[in-house]
Design a protein around this motif. Sequence first.
Motif, short mmCIF file in Angstrom:
data_model
loop_
_atom_site.label_atom_id
_atom_site.label_comp_id
_atom_site.label_asym_id
_atom_site.label_seq_id
_atom_site.Cartn_x
_atom_site.Cartn_y
_atom_site.Cartn_z
N ILE A 223 0.83 -1.21 0.00
CA ILE A 223 0.00 0.00 0.00
C ILE A 223 0.86 1.25 0.00
O ILE A 223 0.65 2.19 -0.79
CB ILE A 223 -0.93 0.00 1.23
N ILE A 224 1.88 1.27 0.86
CA ILE A 224 2.74 2.44 1.00
C ILE A 224 3.49 2.74 -0.29
O ILE A 224 3.62 3.90 -0.71
CB ILE A 224 3.75 2.23 2.16
N ASP A 225 3.97 1.69 -0.96
CA ASP A 225 4.80 1.89 -2.15
C ASP A 225 4.01 2.21 -3.41
O ASP A 225 4.56 2.21 -4.51
CB ASP A 225 5.68 0.65 -2.38
N GLN A 226 2.73 2.48 -3.26
CA GLN A 226 1.98 3.02 -4.38
C GLN A 226 2.34 4.48 -4.61
O GLN A 226 1.97 5.07 -5.63
CB GLN A 226 0.48 2.88 -4.13
N TYR A 227 3.07 5.05 -3.65
CA TYR A 227 3.44 6.46 -3.71
C TYR A 227 4.96 6.61 -3.62
O TYR A 227 5.64 5.77 -3.03
CB TYR A 227 2.78 7.24 -2.56
N THR A 228 5.47 7.67 -4.20
CA THR A 228 6.92 7.91 -4.20
C THR A 228 7.42 8.27 -2.82
O THR A 228 8.49 7.83 -2.38
CB THR A 228 7.28 9.04 -5.20
N ILE A 229 6.66 9.11 -2.10
CA ILE A 229 7.08 9.55 -0.77
C ILE A 229 5.92 9.41 0.21
O ILE A 229 4.76 9.65 -0.15
CB ILE A 229 7.59 11.01 -0.80
N SER A 230 6.22 9.00 1.41
CA SER A 230 5.23 8.87 2.47
C SER A 230 5.87 9.33 3.78
O SER A 230 7.10 9.49 3.86
CB SER A 230 4.75 7.43 2.61
N THR A 231 5.05 9.52 4.79
CA THR A 231 5.56 9.88 6.12
C THR A 231 5.31 8.73 7.08
O THR A 231 4.18 8.25 7.20
CB THR A 231 4.87 11.15 6.65
N MET A 232 6.39 8.29 7.72
CA MET A 232 6.26 7.26 8.75
C MET A 232 6.19 7.95 10.11
O MET A 232 7.06 8.77 10.44
CB MET A 232 7.45 6.30 8.71
N CYS A 233 5.15 7.65 10.85
CA CYS A 233 4.93 8.25 12.17
C CYS A 233 4.90 7.14 13.21
O CYS A 233 4.10 6.21 13.10
CB CYS A 233 3.61 9.03 12.16
N MET A 234 5.77 7.23 14.20
CA MET A 234 5.74 6.29 15.30
C MET A 234 5.45 7.06 16.58
O MET A 234 6.02 8.11 16.81
CB MET A 234 7.08 5.54 15.43
N PHE A 235 4.52 6.53 17.38
CA PHE A 235 4.26 7.18 18.67
C PHE A 235 4.28 6.14 19.79
O PHE A 235 4.05 4.95 19.57
CB PHE A 235 2.95 7.97 18.67
N ASN A 342 4.38 10.43 22.92
CA ASN A 342 5.56 11.04 22.30
C ASN A 342 5.61 10.61 20.84
O ASN A 342 5.60 9.40 20.54
CB ASN A 342 6.83 10.60 23.04
N PHE A 343 5.62 11.58 19.92
CA PHE A 343 5.56 11.30 18.48
C PHE A 343 6.91 11.59 17.82
O PHE A 343 7.61 12.54 18.19
CB PHE A 343 4.51 12.18 17.79
N VAL A 344 7.24 10.81 16.77
CA VAL A 344 8.40 11.11 15.94
C VAL A 344 8.04 10.78 14.50
O VAL A 344 7.39 9.77 14.21
CB VAL A 344 9.65 10.31 16.42
N LEU A 345 8.43 11.67 13.58
CA LEU A 345 8.10 11.54 12.16
C LEU A 345 9.36 11.45 11.32
O LEU A 345 10.40 12.02 11.67
CB LEU A 345 7.27 12.74 11.69
N SER A 346 9.24 10.77 10.17
CA SER A 346 10.35 10.73 9.22
C SER A 346 9.80 10.43 7.83
O SER A 346 8.78 9.75 7.69
CB SER A 346 11.37 9.66 9.61
#
Length: 378
Positions: A223-235, A342-346
């Motif tokens: 699903i994710i790789d249907q797009y060139t860029i995505s944001t991974m969010c871990m909390f 606590n959230f972190v994004l990349s």
Amino acid sequence: MITAAIVGILIIVVIILVVYNVKINKKIQKFKNINQKITNLQVVQDFMSTIGETSSVDEKIQKINNILIEKYEIKYSTIVVFNGAEYEIKASNVDKKHWDSLKSLQDVDMFKDSIQTAIPKYVTVNNEKERLPYQKMEFGRAKSAIFFPLYIDNVYIGYWIMESGTPHDFDNVDITILEVIKDNIVSVLKTVVHQKTLESIVRTDLFSGLYSEEYLYGEGKKIIDQYTISTMCMFKITNLEEINKTYCRELGNEVITQISNYVKANISQDYVFVRYMGPKFVIAFSGVDTEGVAGFVNDLKTAIENMKITLPEEQEEFTKQSPDSGIEVRNLKEQVATPRLNFVLSSYYKGTGLEEVLKKLEEYLDNADKNESDITNI
């Protein structure tokens, strides 16, 4: 004299023509070999492209089988693999009504020696009225076949069988070329075995109702790789351990359940949401950059941290075995938990290592101060 001269000239012409034909045949054969090498190279390239796709293992194997049929003009091609419990057809263009016999060839006497010696077996009939020995109820489909046992690191894993509806159709086929094809099939099976393992160990978490971390590397990545860029969010629910200790584990489980339900209800179905491990969760915002995510995550964090979570009425009072006093009844009506996150994004780019991105996010949360409650972009 004139006749002798004419005969001599004719002989010379014939010799010249013979030499010319020999040279032409050599060139034709050379071109055939070059063309075959090009075809083999294209097949290998197609195999590698298929391995890199985000489809499931079974879809990849089926596509590889289709490539073989198309590139080498094979009438029928079937790949059978032993899954640890039974033989199953991974790919075939044969009608399913014949699959029972095709996935039982390891029990046919004529193929047992082939499996033991790892040598391919060629079988054919002499006329249209005959049938191949392994065919139980089918007469007109296949009249010749080549059976290739498949091995990974000297361990037998199944077989590939190619069939034709014409008797003696493979009499002059170059077995060395087919051996190369077989080796490529084995390479693909060996490469995707790890993906298959991930797909098979995905579980649904009891309290959150979410898929486990492994889902991200299989169907989730698709699903994710249907797009060139995505944001991974871990909390991380930073005070989950504190809730478990101060109140009870039942209330901690309820915190996980309510947070999971709230997030699921407020994100798009295009996004992937999993329970990563323990108090950590991952949201993959497919096709969205970090700037587009920041505002939503801030609202999500605020809403969740304003929750006042209690146990459902049926769990407000329960009995617990105490080693000192026997049965102890605890009243939990006054216990209220407020989660802290606590959230972190990349950013994640298609084709790069998803596991490396997640590892980086996890390391940040694990090394952060336990009282940190923020949204960080790394």
